[in-house]
Design an enzyme around this catalytic site. Structure first.
Site, PDB file in Angstrom:
ATOM      1  N   PHE A   1       4.079  51.944  89.290  1.00  0.00           N
ATOM      2  CA  PHE A   1       3.543  50.696  88.781  1.00  0.00           C
ATOM      3  C   PHE A   1       4.248  49.542  89.464  1.00  0.00           C
ATOM      4  O   PHE A   1       5.393  49.670  89.908  1.00  0.00           O
ATOM      5  CB  PHE A   1       3.715  50.604  87.251  1.00  0.00           C
ATOM      6  CG  PHE A   1       2.477  50.122  86.568  1.00  0.00           C
ATOM      7  CD1 PHE A   1       2.298  48.772  86.306  1.00  0.00           C
ATOM      8  CD2 PHE A   1       1.479  51.009  86.224  1.00  0.00           C
ATOM      9  CE1 PHE A   1       1.145  48.330  85.682  1.00  0.00           C
ATOM     10  CE2 PHE A   1       0.324  50.578  85.607  1.00  0.00           C
ATOM     11  CZ  PHE A   1       0.154  49.226  85.330  1.00  0.00           C
TER      12      PHE A   1
ATOM     13  N   GLN B   1       1.795  34.368  82.666  1.00  0.00           N
ATOM     14  CA  GLN B   1       1.432  35.249  83.774  1.00  0.00           C
ATOM     15  C   GLN B   1      -0.070  35.236  84.022  1.00  0.00           C
ATOM     16  O   GLN B   1      -0.866  35.523  83.120  1.00  0.00           O
ATOM     17  CB  GLN B   1       1.868  36.670  83.488  1.00  0.00           C
ATOM     18  CG  GLN B   1       1.583  37.634  84.657  1.00  0.00           C
ATOM     19  CD  GLN B   1       2.031  39.034  84.321  1.00  0.00           C
ATOM     20  OE1 GLN B   1       1.319  39.788  83.671  1.00  0.00           O
ATOM     21  NE2 GLN B   1       3.219  39.404  84.757  1.00  0.00           N
TER      22      GLN B   1
ATOM     23  N   HIS C   1      -2.595  37.327  85.889  1.00  0.00           N
ATOM     24  CA  HIS C   1      -2.699  38.669  86.469  1.00  0.00           C
ATOM     25  C   HIS C   1      -3.633  38.622  87.675  1.00  0.00           C
ATOM     26  O   HIS C   1      -4.680  37.983  87.610  1.00  0.00           O
ATOM     27  CB  HIS C   1      -3.259  39.606  85.403  1.00  0.00           C
ATOM     28  CG  HIS C   1      -3.228  41.064  85.754  1.00  0.00           C
ATOM     29  ND1 HIS C   1      -4.017  41.611  86.743  1.00  0.00           N
ATOM     30  CD2 HIS C   1      -2.525  42.101  85.230  1.00  0.00           C
ATOM     31  CE1 HIS C   1      -3.786  42.911  86.821  1.00  0.00           C
ATOM     32  NE2 HIS C   1      -2.894  43.235  85.910  1.00  0.00           N
TER      33      HIS C   1
ATOM     34  N   LEU D   1      -9.812  42.504  82.524  1.00  0.00           N
ATOM     35  CA  LEU D   1      -8.704  43.038  83.296  1.00  0.00           C
ATOM     36  C   LEU D   1      -9.060  44.330  84.034  1.00  0.00           C
ATOM     37  O   LEU D   1      -9.620  45.247  83.448  1.00  0.00           O
ATOM     38  CB  LEU D   1      -7.532  43.316  82.365  1.00  0.00           C
ATOM     39  CG  LEU D   1      -6.226  43.626  83.084  1.00  0.00           C
ATOM     40  CD1 LEU D   1      -5.668  42.372  83.717  1.00  0.00           C
ATOM     41  CD2 LEU D   1      -5.228  44.230  82.123  1.00  0.00           C
TER      42      LEU D   1
ATOM     43  N   GLU E   1      -3.413  47.103  86.779  1.00  0.00           N
ATOM     44  CA  GLU E   1      -2.512  47.320  87.912  1.00  0.00           C
ATOM     45  C   GLU E   1      -2.432  48.808  88.244  1.00  0.00           C
ATOM     46  O   GLU E   1      -2.060  49.185  89.371  1.00  0.00           O
ATOM     47  CB  GLU E   1      -1.136  46.827  87.487  1.00  0.00           C
ATOM     48  CG  GLU E   1      -0.222  46.474  88.601  1.00  0.00           C
ATOM     49  CD  GLU E   1       1.000  45.738  88.075  1.00  0.00           C
ATOM     50  OE1 GLU E   1       1.158  45.629  86.851  1.00  0.00           O
ATOM     51  OE2 GLU E   1       1.769  45.275  88.911  1.00  0.00           O
TER      52      GLU E   1
ATOM     53  N   ARG F   1       3.225  40.714  89.649  1.00  0.00           N
ATOM     54  CA  ARG F   1       1.906  40.116  89.507  1.00  0.00           C
ATOM     55  C   ARG F   1       1.832  38.662  89.949  1.00  0.00           C
ATOM     56  O   ARG F   1       0.831  38.242  90.514  1.00  0.00           O
ATOM     57  CB  ARG F   1       1.459  40.225  88.053  1.00  0.00           C
ATOM     58  CG  ARG F   1       1.243  41.654  87.651  1.00  0.00           C
ATOM     59  CD  ARG F   1       1.166  41.779  86.171  1.00  0.00           C
ATOM     60  NE  ARG F   1       0.877  43.151  85.773  1.00  0.00           N
ATOM     61  CZ  ARG F   1       0.715  43.537  84.531  1.00  0.00           C
ATOM     62  NH1 ARG F   1       0.807  42.651  83.556  1.00  0.00           N
ATOM     63  NH2 ARG F   1       0.473  44.788  84.246  1.00  0.00           N
TER      64      ARG F   1
ATOM     65  N   HIS G   1      -3.270  36.108  81.642  1.00  0.00           N
ATOM     66  CA  HIS G   1      -3.060  37.414  81.032  1.00  0.00           C
ATOM     67  C   HIS G   1      -1.964  37.503  79.984  1.00  0.00           C
ATOM     68  O   HIS G   1      -2.181  38.047  78.904  1.00  0.00           O
ATOM     69  CB  HIS G   1      -2.777  38.413  82.153  1.00  0.00           C
ATOM     70  CG  HIS G   1      -2.655  39.830  81.691  1.00  0.00           C
ATOM     71  ND1 HIS G   1      -3.628  40.460  80.977  1.00  0.00           N
ATOM     72  CD2 HIS G   1      -1.655  40.745  81.837  1.00  0.00           C
ATOM     73  CE1 HIS G   1      -3.251  41.708  80.709  1.00  0.00           C
ATOM     74  NE2 HIS G   1      -2.062  41.904  81.218  1.00  0.00           N
TER      75      HIS G   1
ATOM     76  N   ARG H   1       6.564  39.048  83.768  1.00  0.00           N
ATOM     77  CA  ARG H   1       6.682  40.362  83.142  1.00  0.00           C
ATOM     78  C   ARG H   1       6.192  41.431  84.108  1.00  0.00           C
ATOM     79  O   ARG H   1       5.147  41.291  84.740  1.00  0.00           O
ATOM     80  CB  ARG H   1       5.858  40.413  81.862  1.00  0.00           C
ATOM     81  CG  ARG H   1       5.851  41.803  81.218  1.00  0.00           C
ATOM     82  CD  ARG H   1       5.108  41.815  79.895  1.00  0.00           C
ATOM     83  NE  ARG H   1       3.662  41.733  80.009  1.00  0.00           N
ATOM     84  CZ  ARG H   1       2.870  42.698  80.434  1.00  0.00           C
ATOM     85  NH1 ARG H   1       3.379  43.849  80.828  1.00  0.00           N
ATOM     86  NH2 ARG H   1       1.557  42.520  80.478  1.00  0.00           N
TER      87      ARG H   1
END
Lengths: 291, 577
Positions: free
Chosen positions: B117, B237, B239, B249, B252, B283, B349, B391
Site C-alpha cells: 500500500f 487529504q 485522494h 473513491l 489505492e 496520496r 477524502h 494520512r
C-alpha cells in the site's frame, strides 16, 4: 516541486445555481476544456463495451412519479410528478435530491454514501427493488416511478420502518461464536474455507431482498432472505461454532422452509449475492447436517 | 417536548471508532450510542483498501518500520509517541478482529494475507512492503459489520436516527448532549458522565468528494461552538483517484496490486515525481502530480483527468482482489477496466485535523493540552495526531480501532470514578432557539444554493493547491455565505422525518468547519503534506513544526493558537520517495 504561476480561478459571486452539482474546474488552466460536458464521457477505445441503455448525449428530460405519504398532512398516500432536466450519467439519487432541494423540500428519503455501499436508499424503481444511487438517469429516462420498499410500514414518503427487518437479522445470532481459548495469533483458515462463505459476507442490510419477497409481503413473520444470508455467512465460516443454534432458529415455522425459490431476492440484491442459492444451502444444512 | 435520558457513557457516531468504543465501554458502564444513521450505513463501510499492521506474515516487517513510515508520511507533523502506540497496538487489534470473525483474505497456509500500500515501506523507505491486511476491496465494510455484530452480541443500546446538535458543558465539565429525534422532531437530553465524539469527517465542505452526504463535521462543529478548539484543520487529504466528476473513491489498493497512473501522452508520470515508489507515493504527492500534469496540458485529451490503468494485471487479480472498484468503473462510467483505462481525478477524502485528543482519547485544549473532564473523541473527527499533515492509506481503519478502544476504556474508567453531572433546567433552550430560527427563517435564500457555492469555492480555492490571494478571497466568500445562511427558510413545516430541517442545521456545521479550514490554511505559510501553498512551496520546520488550534471567538471570528509537535527518534527530513 517547481511551482508555476497559474491563472487564478474566478473569485466573484457564485453564478446562477446549477440544478445538479456539477463536475469540478480544476483551475481554469486548460485551453479548450470549456466543452467538457459530462454527456460526452471520456474518450474510449473502439469496440469497448458500453453500459446498458441507449446512447444519450446532452441533458435529458426526466419525469419522476413519486409515491408520497405524510400522516401529518393527510391520512392516505398520493402520487406526485416532477419533470426535471438531468444529465444522463447522473444517478437517480441525484435527481431525487434535485426534486427535494429545488421543488419540494418535504420529500424525505434515506441516503448516505451515494455509491451502492451503505444500503440506505433501497426503493421500488419502475416496479423493481434497486438502490437509487446505482441507477443512472439514462437507464430510466424519460419516465421513472419511485416508491418505498414493500412489506415494511411506510413512515413518510420513501422512508420505511426498518425495525422489523433488523429484528429478524438479530434472531440468527449474527456474530461469530467460538468459545475456544484465543491465542495471540490469528485462527487459521485456508483460502478455500474463506471462499466458502465469501458471497454472503457482502450483505449491506439494505433490505432489497427481503422486501422483494412475496412470502415476506404475505407473512411478515417470515424471517426473510437477508436474515438467512447473514446466518449462512456464519454457518459456513469454518471458525464458527454456533451453526446448530442458528439452524434451529431457521428451521422454525417462520424460517427457511417458507422460501419458494421465487428468485426475486437474487434479482434484487445490489451486491450480486446469490441469495436463493444461499437459502437452499441452509435448507440442505438443516436436512442433511452438511455445513 | 423534551425527553431526558441518563447514561454513564454516551457515544456519538456508530462507525468504526464509535462501535469499537462501545464494545470497550459496554462491559463496565451503562452505554448509549447515538447515531444520525443506522450504524451499518456509516462511512467506515465505504473504506476499501485495508488495515495495516506489521504482522510480518508475508514478508519481514516491524512496528518500528511502520511508525517511521507513518511519521514521514505525515510530513513530520505527526506526534511521534502517538504513532508509535498506534503501530505497536496494530497487531493486537488485527488479531482481535480476526478472533471476532473478521473475514481476512488468507495466504495459502491460512494466515492473514497482506498486500502493498502507498507509503508503507521496509526498512525506512528501501522499497514497498506488504503490510496491509484486507478483505477483497471491502475491508471497511467488513470492519463495520464485524464491530456492529459484536455490539449486538453485547446488547449495546442504540438511538438510531438521532442527530446530536449540542454539547452540554457545566462548570467546565462535560454533562451530556442534546439530540433531535428525526422520526418525531422531539428533542432529547442525554445526561452523561462521559461523551465520546466519533462522528467522522467533513468531506462535504468540498464539491468533489469521496465522502457520504452525511459527513458534515457534526462532532467538530458542535465542540467548536462550545469553545473547544479544532486542531490542524488546514490538513485535509485530497485522494488522487476518484471517479471523474463523481468523486467516488477508487482505492489505492488498485495501485497496490500494480495499477498505474498514465497521462494524456501515455506516460507513467509518477516515475518523474517519485522515482523509487512511483504510483505508491503518499496520496498528497500523487494528487499534486496529477494536478501538475493537468495544468501543464498533459491530461487525457487535454482535459482535467488522467487514467488509472489496470489492463496489464491478470483478470483473476482484478476479479478477486478488486471487484468493487471495477464495478464502480462499469456502473458509473461505462468503462471496462480489464480493457480500458479508467478516468480519474483527485477527490476530497480525509480530515487529518479535528477535535484534539491525547493518546487516551481525552479531548485536550490549549498549547498545554489540558484535558476537558468527561469529553472524549476518536476516529476521523479526532486529531491525536497520528496522521500529521497527511494520512497513509490503511492507517485510518487502524486509527479507529486503536483509539476507539482507548477512548472507550478511558470513558469507562472516568465514569466509574465520578458522580453524575447536575444539569440546570432548560439546558436544551439554545438548541430549541436554533431550530426555531431556522424554521422561522424568511426564506430569502436557498440552502442548497449556499451549500453548492460553499463546496465549489472550497474545492477551487482550498483544495490540492492553495495560495494567499485565493484564501483571502475565500474568507470573504465564506463570510457572505454565512450572511445568506441567516436568511434561509424551510418548505417542510412538519415534525416527521424533517430531513430538510436537519440538512439546514448540517449546512451551519459545514460553514463553521469550512471557516476553520480556510483560516488555518491562510495562516500556515509553508507547504506540508496535504497543505500545499503555491506561494510558499517549501516546508518550514523552523517556524511551522507545530499544530494549529482554531478557537471560535464570541463574535464568531477565529483565533489561532499553536502547540508543539511531539517529536521523537525521527528527525524531520526531506520527504522524498
Amino acid at each position: 516541486m517547481p511551482a508555476q504561476p497559474s491563472v487564478s480561478p474566478p473569485v466573484g459571486e457564485g453564478d446562477q445555481q446549477t440544478p445538479v452539482v456539477r463536475g469540478p474546474a480544476l483551475g481554469d488552466v486548460l485551453e479548450g476544456s470549456a466543452d467538457s460536458e459530462w454527456g460526452e464521457g471520456p474518450p474510449r477505445e473502439p469496440g469497448a463495451r458500453r453500459s446498458g441503455g441507449p446512447e444519450v448525449t446532452g441533458r435529458v428530460s426526466l419525469s419522476i412519479r413519486i409515491k408520497r405519504y405524510n400522516p401529518e398532512v393527510r391520512p392516505d398516500a398520493w402520487w406526485d410528478e416532477f419533470v426535471i432536466d438531468a444529465e444522463p450519467s447522473d444517478r437517480l439519487l441525484d435527481a431525487l435530491h434535485y426534486v427535494k432541494w429545488y421543488r419540494d423540500g418535504s420529500l424525505s428519503l434515506r441516503r448516505s454514501c451515494a455509491h451502492g455501499i451503505c444500503g440506505s436508499d433501497a426503493m421500488v424503481i419502475n416496479g423493481r427493488n434497486q438502490l437509487a444511487c446505482k441507477i443512472l438517469v439514462k437507464q430510466v429516462a424519460p419516465q421513472v416511478t419511485v416508491e418505498p420498499i414493500r412489506g415494511l410500514p411506510v413512515l413518510k414518503d420513501l422512508i420505511v420502518d426498518m425495525e422489523p427487518f433488523f429484528a429478524g437479522y438479530r434472531r440468527v445470532l449474527p456474530y461469530l461464536v467460538n468459545e475456544e481459548g484465543t491465542s495471540d495469533r490469528e485462527r487459521l483458515q485456508s483460502p478455500e474455507e474463506r471462499e466458502r462463505y465469501d458471497d454472503t459476507t457482502k450483505c449491506i442490510l439494505c433490505a432489497a431482498c427481503t422486501t422483494s419477497c412475496p412470502i415476506f409481503w404475505a407473512d411478515d413473520e417470515y424471517i426473510g432472505p437477508a436474515a438467512i444470508v447473514n446466518a449462512h455467512r456464519f454457518v459456513f465460516d469454518s471458525r464458527d461454532q454456533a451453526a446448530d443454534e442458528r439452524l434451529a432458529v431457521l428451521s422454525e415455522k417462520s424460517g427457511v422452509f417458507r422460501c419458494r425459490t421465487t428468485f426475486n431476492c437474487t434479482e434484487a440484491c445490489p451486491r450480486g449475492i446469490k441469495v436463493t442459492k444461499a437459502i437452499q444451502e441452509v435448507k440442505r444444512a438443516i436436512m442433511f447436517d452438511r455445513y | 417536548m423534551t425527553v431526558t435520558h441518563t447514561y454513564s457513557a454516551v457515544i456519538v457516531g456508530a462507525g468504526g471508532a464509535g462501535l469499537r468504543a462501545a464494545i470497550e465501554a459496554s462491559g463496565h458502564v451503562n452505554v448509549a450510542v447515538i447515531s444520525k444513521l443506522y450504524p451499518t450505513r456509516s462511512h467506515t463501510g465505504a473504506a476499501q483498501g485495508g488495515m495495516c499492521a506489521a504482522l510480518g506474515n508475508v514478508e519481514e516487517d516491524y512496528p518500528e518500520w511502520h511508525t517511521f513510515d507513518t511519521v514521514k508520511g505525515g510530513d513530520y507533523l505527526v506526534d511521534q509517541p502517538a504513532a508509535e502506540i498506534m503501530c505497536h497496538e496494530a497487531i493486537d487489534r488485527v488479531i482481535e478482529l480476526e478472533h471476532w470473525g473478521f473475514p481476512f483474505n488468507r495466504t495459502p497456509e491460512g494466515f492473514i494475507d497482506q498486500r502493498r500500500f502507498g507509503g508503507h515501506t521496509r526498512n525506512h523507505g528501501e522499497g514497498p512492503v506488504r503490510r496491509a491486511c484486507y478483505a477483497a476491496d471491502r475491508t471497511g465494510h467488513m470492519i463495520l459489520q464485524t464491530l456492529y455484530q459484536q455490539c449486538i452480541k453485547r446488547d449495546v443500546r442504540f438511538f438510531n436516527e438521532f442527530y446530536v446538535l449540542d454539547l452540554l458543558m457545566v462548570d467546565g465539565r462535560c454533562g451530556g448532549v442534546v439530540a433531535y429525534e428525526l422520526a418525531t422532531g422531539e428533542l432529547h437530553v442525554f445526561r452523561a458522565k462521559a461523551v465520546l465524539f466519533a462522528t467522522g469527517g467533513y468531506g462535504r465542505i468540498f464539491q468533489i468528494t469521496s465522502n457520504a452526504h452525511a459527513l458534515t463535521g457534526d462532532g467538530p462543529a458542535v465542540c467548536y461552538r462550545r469553545g473547544i478548539p479544532l486542531e490542524d484543520m488546514e490538513m485535509y487529504q485530497i485522494h488522487p483517484t476518484g471517479i471523474y466528476k463523481l468523486g467516488i473513491l477508487i482505492s489505492e489498493a488498485v495501485r497496490g496490486e500494480g495499477g498505474i497512473l498514465v497521462n494524456g501522452e501515455g506516460e507513467r508520470f509518477m516515475e518523474r515525481y517519485a522515482p523509487s515508489i512511483k504510483d505508491l507515493a503518499p496520496r498528497d504527492m500523487v494528487s499534486r502530480a496529477i494536478y501538475q500534469e493537468i495544468k501543464e496540458g498533459r491530461g487525457v485529451g487535454g482535459k482535467d483527468f488522467v487514467h488509472l490503468d489496470v489492463r496489464h494485471l491478470p483478470p483473476e487479480v482484478i476479479e478477486t482482489k478488486l471487484p468493487d472498484v471495477t464495478e464502480f468503473a462499469r456502473i458509473y462510467l461505462g468503462v471496462e477496466p480489464t480493457t480500458e483505462p479508467v478516468p480519474i481525478q483527485p477527490t476530497a477524502h480525509y480530515a487529518m485535523g479535528g477535535i484534539p485528543t491525547d493518546v487516551e482519547g481525552r479531548v485536550v485544549v490549549g498549547p498545554d493540552e489540558t484535558p476537558v473532564p468527561g469529553l472524549f473523541a476518536a476516529g476521523e473527527c479526532a486529531c491525536v495526531s497520528v496522521h500529521g499533515a497527511n494520512r497513509l492509506g490503511t492507517n485510518s481503519l487502524l486509527d479507529i480501532v486503536v483509539f476507539g478502544r482507548r477512548g472507550g476504556h478511558s470513558m469507562a474508567e472516568y465514569g466509574l470514578a465520578v458522580d453524575e453531572p447536575q444539569l440546570p433546567k432548560g439546558i436544551e433552550g439554545e438548541t430549541v432557539a436554533m431550530l426555531e430560527r431556522i424554521r422561522g427563517g424568511p426564506g430569502l435564500e436557498h440552502a442548497a444554493d449556499i451549500r453548492n457555492e460553499l463546496q465549489r469555492h472550497m474545492f477551487d480555492l482550498c483544495g490540492v493547491v492553495r495560495k494567499e490571494e485565493g484564501l483571502r478571497a475565500l474568507r470573504g466568500l465564506l463570510a457572505r455565505l454565512r450572511g445568506r445562511y441567516e436568511l434561509i427558510g424551510l418548505s417542510d413545516r412538519g415534525n416527521l422525518f424533517n430531513t430538510e430541517l436537519m440538512e439546514a442545521v448540517e449546512l451551519g456545521f459545514l460553514l463553521d468547519v469550512a471557516e476553520t479550514v480556510a483560516a488555518a490554511a491562510l495562516a500556515r505559510d509553508e507547504s506540508r503534506g496535504g497543505h500545499y501553498r503555491e506561494d510558499h512551496p517549501l516546508r518550514d520546520d523552523v517556524h511551522w513544526l507545530k499544530h494549529s488550534l482554531a478557537y471560535r471567538e464570541p463574535d464568531g471570528s477565529i483565533r489561532l493558537e499553536h502547540k508543539d509537535v511531539k517529536l521523537g527518534p525521527y528527525v524531520p527530513m526531506e520527504r522524498k520517495y
